[in-house]
Motif scaffolding. Sequence first.
Motif, PDB file in Angstrom:
ATOM      1  N   ALA A 328      -1.081  22.123  -2.249  1.00 49.50           N
ATOM      2  CA  ALA A 328       0.367  21.424  -3.264  1.00 49.50           C
ATOM      3  C   ALA A 328       0.970  20.299  -2.644  1.00 49.50           C
ATOM      4  N   ALA A 329       0.849  20.209  -1.228  1.00 50.70           N
ATOM      5  CA  ALA A 329       1.199  18.840  -0.449  1.00 50.70           C
ATOM      6  C   ALA A 329       0.550  17.520  -0.629  1.00 50.70           C
ATOM      7  N   LYS A 330      -0.542  17.672  -1.197  1.00 55.99           N
ATOM      8  CA  LYS A 330      -1.373  16.555  -1.314  1.00 55.99           C
ATOM      9  C   LYS A 330      -0.730  15.769  -2.578  1.00 55.99           C
ATOM     10  N   PRO A 331      -0.727  14.564  -2.601  1.00 57.34           N
ATOM     11  CA  PRO A 331      -0.248  13.709  -3.737  1.00 57.34           C
ATOM     12  C   PRO A 331      -1.315  13.757  -4.850  1.00 57.34           C
ATOM     13  N   LEU A 336      -0.569   8.738  -6.345  1.00 53.51           N
ATOM     14  CA  LEU A 336      -1.261   7.549  -5.383  1.00 53.51           C
ATOM     15  C   LEU A 336      -1.174   6.427  -6.339  1.00 53.51           C
ATOM     16  N   ALA A 337      -1.489   6.414  -7.330  1.00 54.50           N
ATOM     17  CA  ALA A 337      -1.306   5.338  -8.128  1.00 54.50           C
ATOM     18  C   ALA A 337       0.024   4.493  -8.298  1.00 54.50           C
ATOM     19  N   LEU A 359      -3.713  -3.575   0.925  1.00 54.68           N
ATOM     20  CA  LEU A 359      -3.402  -2.635  -0.044  1.00 54.68           C
ATOM     21  C   LEU A 359      -4.182  -1.296  -0.106  1.00 54.68           C
ATOM     22  N   ALA A 360      -5.340  -1.158   0.890  1.00 54.17           N
ATOM     23  CA  ALA A 360      -5.831  -0.172   0.635  1.00 54.17           C
ATOM     24  C   ALA A 360      -5.491   0.951   1.903  1.00 54.17           C
ATOM     25  N   GLU A 361      -4.714   0.623   2.599  1.00 53.84           N
ATOM     26  CA  GLU A 361      -4.151   1.621   3.822  1.00 53.84           C
ATOM     27  C   GLU A 361      -3.822   2.854   3.320  1.00 53.84           C
ATOM     28  N   ASP A 362      -3.893   3.818   3.875  1.00 56.16           N
ATOM     29  CA  ASP A 362      -3.789   5.275   3.543  1.00 56.16           C
ATOM     30  C   ASP A 362      -2.112   5.516   3.028  1.00 56.16           C
ATOM     31  N   ALA A 363      -2.042   6.084   1.784  1.00 62.53           N
ATOM     32  CA  ALA A 363      -0.669   6.436   1.263  1.00 62.53           C
ATOM     33  C   ALA A 363       0.063   7.000   2.441  1.00 62.53           C
ATOM     34  N   ALA A 364      -0.161   7.923   3.147  1.00 60.01           N
ATOM     35  CA  ALA A 364       0.291   8.614   4.178  1.00 60.01           C
ATOM     36  C   ALA A 364      -0.613   8.956   5.225  1.00 60.01           C
ATOM     37  N   ARG A 372     -11.558   5.344  -6.638  1.00 59.11           N
ATOM     38  CA  ARG A 372     -11.296   5.237  -8.203  1.00 59.11           C
ATOM     39  C   ARG A 372     -10.082   4.040  -8.310  1.00 59.11           C
ATOM     40  N   LEU A 373      -9.058   4.644  -7.596  1.00 57.02           N
ATOM     41  CA  LEU A 373      -7.693   3.656  -7.561  1.00 57.02           C
ATOM     42  C   LEU A 373      -8.063   2.514  -6.951  1.00 57.02           C
TER      43      LEU A 373
END
Length: 729
Positions: A328-331, A336-337, A359-364, A372-373
């Motif tokens: 549930a915690a995973k976005p 992420l988009a 721009l490709a760094e981890d979102a968290a 794909r994004l």
Amino acid sequence: MEEQLRASSGYAVAQLERALKQAVSAGDRDARNRARAKADRWRAVIDGMNGGTLEVGSRTPVADTPAWVTLEVAHGGFATGRYLAEEPPTPDELRWGADRESVNRYFLSDQGRAELLAALRSESYRIDVPEEAALPVVAWLIDRGHHEQALDLVTELWPLLGRLRFTPRFQPRPKPAGDLVRLSTVGAVQDGLRAKVSSGQIETMLTTLRVWNPLYDRLVELWCETVEGELPRLDGDHVVGGWPCRTTPEGWAERRARWLLDHASAGASPRNAKSNFERLRRALENSDVLSARDVGWVRRALANTITKHGAPGSEARAALRGAQAVVAAKPTHAELARVLAGRLDRYPADGGLTELDPLAEDAAEGVPIPPRLLAKLSRALEAPVETLVERGVIGSGEVLATVLPQLSSRALAANIADPELAALFTQAYGAFRRRRGLLLLNLEHQVRLDELPWIAALAPLRAGRADASRQAGVVLRRATLLALDAFPQTILPNPLVRELGALAVQSGLKVPLVEEVAADIFMGTFTVKWRAAAEITSRVLAGTLYARYYDLPETWQAPRLVRRWGKPVAADFAELCRTRADEAGRRGSGVAANGMVLEQSQILTTHNLAPLVDALDLTPRIRELAPSLAERSFDWLVRRLAMPAPHRHAALHAVKNAAYAWRQAIFYLSFADVAAQRECVAALATRATAVPRLAPAVEGLARVVDGGPCATRFVGWSTGGHWLLGDHA
């Protein structure tokens, strides 16, 4: 006088029905809105055709409208009747006039022309539709003393001065440097990312994990507090343990009220009426008036969940909820988009990206951006066209055709000495290439660039400079080799053929490039360029594997030309295509019969391959690439045929495309030596075991390689069923 053929509205009606179904059944609001907009366009097409204001099939389909006006065109080339350049003044334009005619007239005044010239000097303008370049051209002509050309141009524009926007949008348009190109802008990529939504199933799952499971655990815990003795559990099919509603701990009523309030705030429950959750919830709402039977159901529900998942606070239940909490915690991809879209805020919306790494760094921490994004970001990447092909950003000849104008426009503008006018021409050319083609009958041709009045007015000023011709030739050769190497299995699509044709003219080469003609609108004849392409093909491929396999004519007699719809056509070439189609089993008439004739025209001309190889002297390079191009084409067609088709039409379409790839492969293989040909065909035979029905075609090709006749020639169209699908004529 020959009868002029007209298009039927049947196709438009079918498309309207399809769009209406999508508008009702689409899963999300954006998809429904797109379907409604599509339905509105098809309604306009049908109303125009029925009302006589639209003549689909003509290059001037809208009544009283010049061919150069840019029209809104629905799928299949059907004009809707709307002018793309027709729009009321924007709020920013109201300072120049209350309506479109007033705005256009302002920019014909001394002050307005001065503003246009200032925008040209600073390149602070954007042209989205070709018409928006018209008045800047007028201003430039007057400023440079070409008053007669300017007056002629204004005279031609005048009847539509009150309807069309003839001025650019006054904002900078960042452009890639050097020979870099991009598929899309940052803003367009951003819009696509922000429009991404999670699927309904994922949203339901996450809501369950984040909202309903915690509520359920609290509900179970509330009822467990009322149990006297051991908590209920299942022993086989029987419930054992204590009974609920035997004790009421201090503060229980307050906790009950808080739970009911939290449940109401959460919205409608996704659980069915007979679930443990719903039985316990209804009992909690009516806890003051429960019957003995109701209490029994509460005991059974508690036993069910405790046996399956453990009691509240137990290690088993904690482990389950812990694992679910990680999920549930995973976005989601949609979340992420939106993160990616936010990162793009620091870039100009009309520009591109010079690199993607920042721009490709981890979102968290520990949450990478899905590939794909990241691939969506690549659409705005500015890079050499070869790099975009290698990265998969450009994945087809059709997509290549959309970015090639960024290179060819610069090559064509090199004929213009004035840098301001060259920049204007470059933008106008790009906007022109974004026009959608019309469905045309009676041997009509699409509007050409020089038919735009403001481009025609510049013709005397576009000198045939040697450097410009060489530059166009370089781009033409580069684009041709890239298309053949990157997409060897597919024929050159029409938009790419048109772009290559423009470059050929600029470079001074006479290459008879032919378009793919739809079988349902084939007029039964061919213009003279088809015959010219066939003559080149016979000469270039004389004695080769291709010539033997497809039995090409060795020589061509003097052409026999006749006129149809006012145009010269090659009657002998059309007759030869029909004769060859008859020999291949053509019967009767209709779309499939037309397709068989058209396929013979493609065989006789190699659908542009031989003319391009000949004109650009590509033979040495094709010889180097031949085995690889052939093997990749064969590999693609085997994989395509091995895929199950969802319905008959899809199966026929797959066979047609596979036959085209087969023809492409044989063309390439004709430039390899016999040893390489045998090796390639042997490898094909091994791969083709995945499609057993292909074996006769493989054996036929092997015999031709060894110098023998071909018993089973692979073609894509048939009027009597296709042997590759197990049909029998």
